[in-house]
Design a protein around this motif. Sequence first.
Motif, short mmCIF file in Angstrom:
data_model
loop_
_atom_site.label_atom_id
_atom_site.label_comp_id
_atom_site.label_asym_id
_atom_site.label_seq_id
_atom_site.Cartn_x
_atom_site.Cartn_y
_atom_site.Cartn_z
N ALA A 54 0.89 -1.26 -0.01
CA ALA A 54 0.18 0.17 0.01
C ALA A 54 0.84 1.09 -0.12
CB ALA A 54 -0.92 -0.03 1.32
N ASP A 55 2.17 0.99 0.35
CA ASP A 55 3.14 2.48 0.43
C ASP A 55 3.62 2.41 -0.96
OD1 ASP A 55 4.73 0.05 0.38
OD2 ASP A 55 6.00 0.95 2.12
N GLY A 56 3.40 1.74 -1.86
CA GLY A 56 4.18 1.87 -3.36
C GLY A 56 5.27 1.08 -3.39
N ALA A 57 5.74 0.29 -2.51
CA ALA A 57 7.02 -0.77 -2.58
C ALA A 57 6.35 -1.85 -3.39
CB ALA A 57 7.24 -1.40 -1.10
N VAL A 58 7.18 -2.11 -4.86
CA VAL A 58 6.84 -2.87 -5.61
C VAL A 58 7.37 -4.29 -5.10
CG1 VAL A 58 7.20 -3.80 -8.14
CG2 VAL A 58 6.76 -1.25 -7.66
N ARG A 59 6.47 -5.35 -5.09
CA ARG A 59 7.08 -6.59 -4.69
C ARG A 59 7.35 -7.62 -5.93
NH1 ARG A 59 8.98 -5.00 0.12
NH2 ARG A 59 7.36 -3.92 1.36
N GLU A 85 27.89 3.14 4.79
CA GLU A 85 27.08 4.20 4.58
C GLU A 85 26.35 4.27 2.94
OE1 GLU A 85 25.52 5.90 6.95
OE2 GLU A 85 26.83 5.01 8.46
N PRO A 86 25.04 4.07 2.91
CA PRO A 86 24.32 4.11 1.47
C PRO A 86 24.55 5.38 0.88
CG PRO A 86 22.86 4.59 3.28
CD PRO A 86 24.06 4.20 3.89
N LEU A 87 24.72 5.43 -0.43
CA LEU A 87 24.91 6.57 -1.12
C LEU A 87 23.55 7.43 -1.20
CD1 LEU A 87 27.73 5.86 -3.52
CD2 LEU A 87 27.81 7.01 -1.53
N LEU A 88 22.57 6.36 -1.72
CA LEU A 88 21.27 6.76 -1.99
C LEU A 88 20.13 5.92 -1.29
CD1 LEU A 88 19.68 8.63 -4.16
CD2 LEU A 88 19.70 6.63 -5.60
N THR A 89 19.05 6.40 -0.81
CA THR A 89 17.96 5.87 -0.22
C THR A 89 16.78 5.90 -1.01
OG1 THR A 89 17.65 7.69 1.25
CG2 THR A 89 19.07 5.62 2.36
N ALA A 90 15.81 5.03 -0.53
CA ALA A 90 14.46 5.18 -1.35
C ALA A 90 13.92 6.43 -1.34
CB ALA A 90 13.35 4.21 -0.52
N THR A 91 13.43 6.72 -2.67
CA THR A 91 12.78 8.20 -2.95
C THR A 91 11.21 8.01 -3.26
OG1 THR A 91 13.49 7.88 -5.60
CG2 THR A 91 14.87 9.07 -3.98
N GLY A 92 10.86 6.72 -3.16
CA GLY A 92 9.41 6.48 -3.45
C GLY A 92 8.56 6.33 -1.81
N GLY A 93 7.45 5.67 -1.96
CA GLY A 93 6.53 5.72 -0.92
C GLY A 93 5.48 6.43 -0.74
N ILE A 94 4.88 6.81 0.67
CA ILE A 94 3.73 7.42 0.54
C ILE A 94 3.85 8.90 0.63
CG2 ILE A 94 1.82 8.22 2.19
CD1 ILE A 94 1.87 5.30 3.09
N PRO A 110 5.63 4.71 -6.74
CA PRO A 110 5.82 3.14 -6.69
C PRO A 110 7.49 3.22 -6.91
CG PRO A 110 4.09 3.44 -8.20
CD PRO A 110 4.51 4.89 -7.80
N TYR A 111 8.04 2.43 -5.85
CA TYR A 111 9.41 2.44 -5.96
C TYR A 111 10.02 0.90 -5.58
CZ TYR A 111 9.34 1.85 -0.81
OH TYR A 111 9.06 1.36 0.27
N GLY A 112 11.29 0.77 -6.09
CA GLY A 112 11.89 -0.70 -6.21
C GLY A 112 13.09 -0.55 -5.54
N LEU A 113 13.93 0.57 -5.42
CA LEU A 113 15.29 0.92 -4.87
C LEU A 113 15.01 1.17 -3.47
CD1 LEU A 113 18.21 2.74 -6.63
CD2 LEU A 113 17.69 3.18 -4.42
N VAL A 114 15.54 0.61 -2.60
CA VAL A 114 15.54 0.95 -1.30
C VAL A 114 16.70 1.53 -0.79
CG1 VAL A 114 15.48 -0.04 1.14
CG2 VAL A 114 14.01 -1.05 -0.78
N GLU A 115 18.02 1.19 -1.19
CA GLU A 115 19.24 1.39 -0.84
C GLU A 115 20.26 1.38 -1.89
OE1 GLU A 115 20.62 1.14 3.55
OE2 GLU A 115 21.91 -0.27 2.43
N LEU A 116 21.15 2.17 -2.02
CA LEU A 116 22.45 2.09 -2.98
C LEU A 116 23.52 2.47 -2.35
CD1 LEU A 116 22.51 3.06 -6.77
CD2 LEU A 116 24.36 3.60 -5.03
N ARG A 117 24.60 1.33 -2.40
CA ARG A 117 25.81 1.71 -1.65
C ARG A 117 27.21 1.07 -2.50
NH1 ARG A 117 27.25 -3.04 1.29
NH2 ARG A 117 25.51 -4.32 1.64
N LEU A 118 28.17 1.55 -2.29
CA LEU A 118 29.24 0.84 -2.91
C LEU A 118 29.73 -0.46 -2.14
CD1 LEU A 118 31.83 3.88 -3.61
CD2 LEU A 118 29.85 2.88 -5.53
N ILE A 119 30.24 -1.41 -2.88
CA ILE A 119 30.65 -2.69 -2.00
C ILE A 119 31.65 -2.45 -1.00
CG2 ILE A 119 31.88 -4.61 -2.22
CD1 ILE A 119 30.18 -5.53 -4.85
N GLY A 120 31.59 -2.72 0.06
CA GLY A 120 32.63 -2.37 1.01
C GLY A 120 32.29 -1.16 1.91
N ASP A 121 31.17 -0.33 1.29
CA ASP A 121 31.04 0.86 2.15
C ASP A 121 29.94 0.50 3.21
OD1 ASP A 121 32.97 2.14 1.06
OD2 ASP A 121 31.56 3.54 -0.02
#
Length: 715
Positions: free
Chosen positions: A394-399, A560-569, A547-558
């Motif tokens: 219901a929050d737009g998280a595509v499953r 801290e994420p570089l990017l977090t979800a931009t979708g949702g309610i 609608p969103y599918g990306l929750v978190e983006l980070r570099l391998i070994g890091d």
Amino acid sequence: MTGRRGPKPPLVAEKRTKAAPAKRKSTKPTRRKKAAPKRRGLLGTIIWPFKWLLILFWRIFWRGAVVVTLLIAVGVFFYAATLPQIDELVDGRTRGSVTLQDAYGDTFAWRGDQFGGMISADAVSENLHDAVVATEDKRFYWHFGVDFYATAAAMVRNFRNGGNPLSGAGGSSITQQTAKLLCFGRPFDPDTWEDEAAYEADCRRTTLWRKVQEAVYAFAMEARYTKSEILTIYLNRAYLGAGSRGFEAASQRYFGVSAAQVNVPQAAMLAGLLKAPSSFAPTRNLQVSQDRGATVIRLMQENGYLSEAEAANAQANPATLSEAARARAGGYFADWVMDSGPNFFTDGTTEDVIIATTLDPRIQTAAEEALTFIFEERVREGSEAQAAIVVMSADGAVRAMVGGRDLTVSGAFNRATQALRQTGSAFKPFVYGTALDLGMSPFDILLDAPTCWTTPGSGEWCPRNYTNDFQGEVTMVEALQRSLNIPAVALSELVGRENVRTVAENFGIVSDLAQGPALALGASESTLVEMTGAYAGILNGGSAVKPYGLVELRLIGDAEPLLTATGGIRERVIQEDAARQLTWMMYQVVEGGSGRRAAIDGWEIAGKTGTTQGARDAWFIGFSGDYVAGVWMGYDNNTPLTGVTGSGLPADIWHETMVRVLGGLTPTSLPMQVPAQAQTPLAQPGEGGDGLGFTPQEADNIINDLLRELQNNGG
């Protein structure tokens, strides 16, 4: 005084014998006896006139051989002197990679060339070492870079098969193959090659000069590195299908284990990929890959690496894919997630990136199985009709996301996110939601009768119902339940077409919306993911979602994420009471209206069908208390569907999907608000009366009250 001592010898010399004079040699030359002519034979007779040519050729040949040897020595010395340290050669990437993880942290897809980390020839599984050597170069430890016997044998085979000794199996040693993987020391240059694919193709190109260069480079490698180091480079740079570079990446990709842990069947399958990585990739055709692995197992036995019993056991238990690799899930979803992130961290990344996503593999499998089942059981064979499915929270998280019938593709046209199609009656909930938000009731009366509207520049427009009949006075809930067209258009004009457009846009329909009264009947185009996201806003109480599918983006070994979800309610679109009443109205659609085939025993389901003019598109979008799912069906070329409406096959696909999704879960009630007049459930259309659970007199009284209320409110 002297005395005589006997007679004195005579005073004469001893007589000398005179030698006879030598005969004078004759000055006349002696005639020699003529030798008998030497027999040459037939071959000698033929060759004898060309003897001088053979002598000349021999003299040129051995001098040329000396020159060539010197040139090769110079080339070997040059290459050997320029070869870098082995650590600089094991990673062949020119770009970064992306690893996609599902909602539980498990990897389900990869993009870009995957590099699993360096693994040395000494650390790799003995099974894998033996499989590679037995398959690719059984005399690897005995030659000095070139296996002349294997090369000659391959050239003979090529000549017999196709006439070109250099075309086909090359008989190249592992060292020579490694030389080609290194492209003879030439790095990728965008000014020389159009792209990396062209660069690699050029490096693999086979000509006589290239074979000479390959041999020289191989000799240099043998002079510069140990056998173990050469094999290490090869194991880390070889391409093994499905975007895997190196045996460590491939082992993780296909089996979920390190290359140091693979067993005999797994090692054989990996080594078998070297012949044709894309064709033999187990994710593409497991049986073909297993058959190739069986051949490698036989070679391992022939070369003494396996006993007969070990080989028989390996043949009887071929390698299989890991659960993540076996699940064909996520191709369309992964592509969509990659497109949703910044290019410099997705398709264009030069770093190794991990993206955590919202994908639920169980739900993804349910959607894929449902689509496959319906097309196998209920669609005529040979049909080219397509379908797409989106399931989200219901929050737009595509499953889950299925973008077409081919479930194994990557980078293909995604009908869930890229196909703009008319929505038909699936758009009507936004009309009724607008009316409810403005204070109207599900029991307000609308007139279903022949009606025409005139729009500037378009003339008169007279819509009809799908059944080509008219119901007269109907309530809003009944009009939606039966998907009547005239009442929907009339209501849209009553509450204001611009208000309807605003509500739809705020719910997430970002595609261009129609300007005329046909807006109410879904004349506008939208994507399935947009429409499903808009329905998620109804389920969550009237707030828009992205609608969103990306929750978190980070570099391998890091960490801290570089990017977090931009979708949702997001912001509220309609009042919560209006959303809850609209949910109840859509529940009636499934309970007794056009969406009955989507109903699931024991669950409250709300939804809406949609069929466009000419039946070019058919939709069903609905939700339980937990998940929203949307289904679209049609042809890519807009050919009309035959005998298909939103209440038919799309509702069947939806039903089959959600039965699998909800199976084993505790039923969740819909967040709906039942109007006071509907404490008695609605009757199904055609059951008699006026379609409501009241007596005719009670219904008349309600209708009259509503009409008076509308008059008083200026309606």
